[in-house]
Write a protein that holds these residues in place. Structure first.
Motif, PDB file in Angstrom:
ATOM      1  N   TRP A 117       0.162  -1.052  -0.363  1.00 55.56           N
ATOM      2  CA  TRP A 117       0.293   0.289   0.135  1.00 55.56           C
ATOM      3  C   TRP A 117       0.796   1.470  -0.125  1.00 55.56           C
ATOM      4  N   GLU A 118       1.915   1.424   0.445  1.00 57.40           N
ATOM      5  CA  GLU A 118       3.262   2.435   0.844  1.00 57.40           C
ATOM      6  C   GLU A 118       3.161   3.157  -1.146  1.00 57.40           C
ATOM      7  N   GLU A 119       3.469   1.926  -1.873  1.00 56.07           N
ATOM      8  CA  GLU A 119       3.561   3.019  -2.881  1.00 56.07           C
ATOM      9  C   GLU A 119       2.399   3.141  -4.141  1.00 56.07           C
ATOM     10  N   CYS A 120       0.905   2.683  -3.554  1.00 56.78           N
ATOM     11  CA  CYS A 120      -0.231   3.141  -4.063  1.00 56.78           C
ATOM     12  C   CYS A 120       0.275   4.530  -4.815  1.00 56.78           C
ATOM     13  N   THR A 121      -0.686   4.807  -6.270  1.00 59.92           N
ATOM     14  CA  THR A 121      -0.813   6.873  -6.023  1.00 59.92           C
ATOM     15  C   THR A 121      -1.649   6.609  -6.121  1.00 59.92           C
ATOM     16  N   ASN A 122      -2.209   5.569  -6.694  1.00 55.36           N
ATOM     17  CA  ASN A 122      -3.446   6.060  -7.781  1.00 55.36           C
ATOM     18  C   ASN A 122      -4.705   4.628  -6.874  1.00 55.36           C
ATOM     19  N   LEU A 123      -5.500   4.471  -6.317  1.00 58.06           N
ATOM     20  CA  LEU A 123      -6.419   3.882  -5.517  1.00 58.06           C
ATOM     21  C   LEU A 123      -7.811   3.909  -5.520  1.00 58.06           C
ATOM     22  N   ASN A 124      -8.768   3.182  -6.225  1.00 56.81           N
ATOM     23  CA  ASN A 124      -9.806   2.750  -5.898  1.00 56.81           C
ATOM     24  C   ASN A 124     -10.596   1.520  -4.975  1.00 56.81           C
ATOM     25  N   ILE A 125     -11.048   1.828  -3.706  1.00 61.64           N
ATOM     26  CA  ILE A 125     -11.248   0.855  -2.809  1.00 61.64           C
ATOM     27  C   ILE A 125     -12.415   1.458  -2.417  1.00 61.64           C
ATOM     28  N   SER A 126     -13.122   1.531  -3.668  1.00 58.38           N
ATOM     29  CA  SER A 126     -14.648   1.984  -3.123  1.00 58.38           C
ATOM     30  C   SER A 126     -15.575   0.096  -3.117  1.00 58.38           C
ATOM     31  N   PHE A 127     -16.901   0.076  -2.482  1.00 52.97           N
ATOM     32  CA  PHE A 127     -17.876  -0.884  -2.539  1.00 52.97           C
ATOM     33  C   PHE A 127     -17.583  -1.970  -1.668  1.00 52.97           C
ATOM     34  N   GLN A 128     -16.963  -1.939  -0.464  1.00 46.90           N
ATOM     35  CA  GLN A 128     -16.428  -2.702   0.320  1.00 46.90           C
ATOM     36  C   GLN A 128     -17.053  -3.554   1.143  1.00 46.90           C
ATOM     37  N   ASP A 129     -18.182  -2.681   1.221  1.00 47.11           N
ATOM     38  CA  ASP A 129     -19.483  -3.875   1.799  1.00 47.11           C
ATOM     39  C   ASP A 129     -18.767  -4.055   3.759  1.00 47.11           C
ATOM     40  N   LEU A 130     -18.173  -2.728   3.403  1.00 53.37           N
ATOM     41  CA  LEU A 130     -18.268  -2.809   5.597  1.00 53.37           C
ATOM     42  C   LEU A 130     -19.456  -2.941   6.533  1.00 53.37           C
ATOM     43  N   GLY A 131     -19.588  -4.475   6.459  1.00 55.50           N
ATOM     44  CA  GLY A 131     -20.958  -3.991   7.567  1.00 55.50           C
ATOM     45  C   GLY A 131     -20.049  -4.972   9.252  1.00 55.50           C
ATOM     46  N   ASP A 132     -18.988  -5.050   9.270  1.00 51.79           N
ATOM     47  CA  ASP A 132     -18.595  -5.086  11.085  1.00 51.79           C
ATOM     48  C   ASP A 132     -17.810  -4.699  11.416  1.00 51.79           C
ATOM     49  N   PRO A 133     -17.314  -4.870  12.471  1.00 52.12           N
ATOM     50  CA  PRO A 133     -16.523  -3.854  12.869  1.00 52.12           C
ATOM     51  C   PRO A 133     -15.095  -3.959  12.916  1.00 52.12           C
ATOM     52  N   TYR A 134     -14.063  -5.251  13.033  1.00 50.21           N
ATOM     53  CA  TYR A 134     -13.354  -6.080  12.384  1.00 50.21           C
ATOM     54  C   TYR A 134     -13.231  -5.694  10.853  1.00 50.21           C
ATOM     55  N   GLN A 135     -14.305  -5.278   9.842  1.00 49.32           N
ATOM     56  CA  GLN A 135     -13.892  -5.287   8.426  1.00 49.32           C
ATOM     57  C   GLN A 135     -13.044  -4.207   8.483  1.00 49.32           C
ATOM     58  N   VAL A 136     -14.318  -2.337   9.001  1.00 48.32           N
ATOM     59  CA  VAL A 136     -13.683  -1.398   9.743  1.00 48.32           C
ATOM     60  C   VAL A 136     -12.671  -1.070  10.016  1.00 48.32           C
ATOM     61  N   GLU A 137     -12.053  -1.642  11.339  1.00 45.20           N
ATOM     62  CA  GLU A 137     -10.514  -1.825  11.298  1.00 45.20           C
ATOM     63  C   GLU A 137      -9.907  -2.317  10.650  1.00 45.20           C
ATOM     64  N   ASN A 138      -9.701  -3.644   9.719  1.00 44.09           N
ATOM     65  CA  ASN A 138      -8.819  -3.509   9.293  1.00 44.09           C
ATOM     66  C   ASN A 138      -8.530  -2.462   7.810  1.00 44.09           C
ATOM     67  N   PHE A 139      -9.950  -2.030   7.188  1.00 43.11           N
ATOM     68  CA  PHE A 139      -9.792  -1.099   6.374  1.00 43.11           C
ATOM     69  C   PHE A 139      -8.931   0.122   6.996  1.00 43.11           C
ATOM     70  N   LEU A 159     -18.706   4.277   5.458  1.00 41.49           N
ATOM     71  CA  LEU A 159     -17.859   4.693   6.537  1.00 41.49           C
ATOM     72  C   LEU A 159     -18.151   5.846   6.645  1.00 41.49           C
ATOM     73  N   VAL A 160     -18.312   6.104   8.334  1.00 42.22           N
ATOM     74  CA  VAL A 160     -18.649   6.872   9.500  1.00 42.22           C
ATOM     75  C   VAL A 160     -17.359   8.274   9.737  1.00 42.22           C
ATOM     76  N   ASP A 161     -16.676   7.134  10.382  1.00 45.08           N
ATOM     77  CA  ASP A 161     -15.606   8.867  11.053  1.00 45.08           C
ATOM     78  C   ASP A 161     -13.516   7.727  10.095  1.00 45.08           C
ATOM     79  N   LEU A 162     -13.298   9.419  10.123  1.00 42.40           N
ATOM     80  CA  LEU A 162     -11.722   8.945   9.346  1.00 42.40           C
ATOM     81  C   LEU A 162     -10.920   9.809   9.874  1.00 42.40           C
TER      82      LEU A 162
END
Length: 271
Positions: A117-139, A159-162
């Motif tokens: 991830w450190e080398e990414c300059t253009n990234l699309n991580i949409s529509f991840q279906d983050l329905g549980d807390p452990y998924q949000v934390e990993n995101f 997403l609620v709070d970043l």
């Protein structure tokens, strides 16, 4: 196999090859798993027949064997984690997760490098279906590693709070269709130039001044409750003097705050 189905498969393979060189690698790695797995119906799928992708519902791309793809090579990688195997059994779902065992530190480091991830300059991580807390934390863990990303799409991720995330190099951020309620919930984006927050739940313009010290030139707030405030455009441009475009419309003369009328202009001169 019928001619129509074979034609569809051929066309889909041609499209896959034209999109990217690594798509065929993923399809090859999916094949042995899908042949040996019996599909079953899920109550949350909303459809009567199962899709082939349901077999990989709880897998990230690095959980699929026989490939060496890195995160910076994917256009829209799946980054969420699946639930523990015990939880799947309690939900009476087929366990599609690999058997859990103690992962050596060497393998953890290999996965860390593979994500890249450190080398990414253009990234699309949409529509991840983050329905549980452990998924949000990993995101959020992945977002904290995006130290060089300049263009980032986070559309429809619930997403609620970043506010605890910092994106030091991000110039374009698209966060449409999330659950933001305040500008204070935005990540730290000191280099932002274009910000799109359409279709969120932002009711007040409180916290907008936090973007005052950024080089922000374009802002999209369409279909947010704050769009219906009185003098909405004037208030936004007064908070962000460097802003050039709001909701796709360039700054107009009437969007500027009225200048103070000089007291001398009210004096009547008699000759």
């Amino acid at each position: 196999m019928s001619e129509s189905s074979s034609g569809e498969n051929a066309s889909s393979q041609e499209t896959c090859q034209s999109n990217s060189s690594y798509c065929s690698t993923l399809s090859e790695s999916h094949a042995p798993l899908s042949r040996n797995r019996a599909f079953h119906s899920h109550s949350d799928s909303g459809i009567s027949s199962l899709l082939p992708s349901d077999s990989f519902k709880y897998l990230t791309w690095q959980g699929i064997e026989q490939h060496d793809i890195q995160g910076s090579q994917l256009r829209c990688p799946r980054v969420r984690e699946g639930p523990p195997a015990e939880e799947l059994l309690l939900q009476h779902e087929e366990c599609t997760l690999p058997p859990q065992r103690r992962v050596p530190e060497k393998i953890k480091w290999k996965i860390w490098i593979q994500e890249n991830w450190e080398e990414c300059t253009n990234l699309n991580i949409s529509f991840q279906d983050l329905g549980d807390p452990y998924q949000v934390e990993n995101f959020k863990r992945i977002l904290r590693r995006l130290i060089r990303v300049e263009t980032l799409w986070l559309v429809d991720n619930s997403l609620v709070d970043l506010s605890a995330v910092r994106l030091p190099s991000c110039r374009i951020l698209i966060m449409n269709k999330n659950h933001l309620t305040s500008f204070k919930q935005l990540p730290k984006i000191p280099q932002i130039q274009h910000l799109s927050l359409a279709e969120n739940h932002i009711e007040k313009l409180t916290g907008l001044a936090s973007l005052h010290c950024t080089p922000l030139e374009s802002l999209v707030l369409k279909r947010n409750p704050c769009e219906f405030h009185q003098n909405y455009r004037k208030r936004v441009f007064s908070c962000l003097p460097n802003l050039k475009m709001l909701d796709g419309i360039l700054k107009l003369p009437e969007d500027s705050s009225p200048t103070q009328t000089s007291i001398f202009s009210k004096v009547c001169t008699v000759s």
